[in-house]
Design a protein around this motif. Structure first.
Motif, mmCIF file in Angstrom:
data_model
loop_
_atom_site.group_PDB
_atom_site.id
_atom_site.type_symbol
_atom_site.label_atom_id
_atom_site.label_comp_id
_atom_site.label_asym_id
_atom_site.label_seq_id
_atom_site.Cartn_x
_atom_site.Cartn_y
_atom_site.Cartn_z
ATOM 1 N N THR A 138 1.299 9.200 5.053
ATOM 2 C CA THR A 138 1.545 10.487 4.420
ATOM 3 C C THR A 138 1.130 11.586 5.393
ATOM 4 N N TRP B 93 -8.816 3.988 6.051
ATOM 5 C CA TRP B 93 -7.836 5.022 6.382
ATOM 6 C C TRP B 93 -7.797 5.189 7.898
ATOM 7 N N GLY C 5 0.139 1.028 4.826
ATOM 8 C CA GLY C 5 1.060 1.795 4.021
ATOM 9 C C GLY C 5 2.079 2.489 4.910
ATOM 10 N N LEU D 121 0.855 -1.180 0.000
ATOM 11 C CA LEU D 121 0.000 0.000 0.000
ATOM 12 C C LEU D 121 0.892 1.231 0.000
ATOM 13 N N TYR E 50 -2.701 6.890 7.218
ATOM 14 C CA TYR E 50 -2.299 5.569 6.744
ATOM 15 C C TYR E 50 -3.460 4.878 6.036
ATOM 16 N N CYS E 51 -3.143 4.264 4.938
ATOM 17 C CA CYS E 51 -4.054 3.366 4.246
ATOM 18 C C CYS E 51 -3.878 1.966 4.840
ATOM 19 N N SER F 25 -4.503 9.588 -1.736
ATOM 20 C CA SER F 25 -4.711 8.410 -2.564
ATOM 21 C C SER F 25 -3.828 7.272 -2.071
ATOM 22 N N CYS F 26 -4.313 6.064 -2.203
ATOM 23 C CA CYS F 26 -3.560 4.887 -1.803
ATOM 24 C C CYS F 26 -3.604 3.891 -2.961
ATOM 25 N N THR G 289 -7.059 1.705 -6.466
ATOM 26 C CA THR G 289 -6.785 2.824 -5.586
ATOM 27 C C THR G 289 -7.978 3.102 -4.668
ATOM 28 N N GLU H 243 0.684 5.397 -0.054
ATOM 29 C CA GLU H 243 -0.139 6.609 0.034
ATOM 30 C C GLU H 243 0.557 7.781 -0.655
#
Length: 122
Positions: A116, A36, A113, A4, A95-96, A21-22, A78, A6
């Motif tokens: 971000t 998320w 992920g 994953l 975080y995704c 976006s992931c 995505t 991000e």
């Protein structure tokens, strides 16, 4: 190996919008719920939003309800998080995440992920 990644974080003013976006890879994306989470400085990681495997149901933490929208594009593998009317308290690393559920998101999903950063200044 589920991966994953991000993107889309940044620094904005209160009231602005951001879209995270992931991108997912490593398994059949369309079979599982996606979520998320976020972690603010000095706080525990918290759930933000989840979307079911088919996009038919979504759920949000109360603090973002009506401001954030989670969506998925199975053709692109995505999942996005549209964040509007951002507040300073939304500042966190986002975080995704995913697991093996079709609808829900466990407290500690199996796959994450790298995160971000989102910073909202007043």
């Amino acid at each position: 190996q589920v991966q994953l990644v991000e993107s889309g974080g940044g620094s904005v003013q209160a009231g602005d919008s951001l879209r995270l976006s992931c991108a997912a890879s490593g398994r059949t994306f369309s079979s599982y719920a996606m979520g998320w989470f976020r972690q603010a400085p000095g706080k525990e990681r918290e759930f933000v939003a989840v979307i079911s495997w088919n996009g038919g149901s979504t759920y949000y933490v109360d603090s973002v309800q009506g401001r954030f929208t989670i969506s998925r594009d199975d053709a692109k593998n995505t999942v996005d998080l549209q964040m509007n009317s951002l507040k300073p308290e939304d500042t966190a690393v986002y975080y995704c995440a995913t697991d093996y559920s079709r609808y829900a998101m466990p407290t500690s999903p199996r796959y994450w992920g790298q995160g971000t950063q989102v910073t909202v200044s007043s």
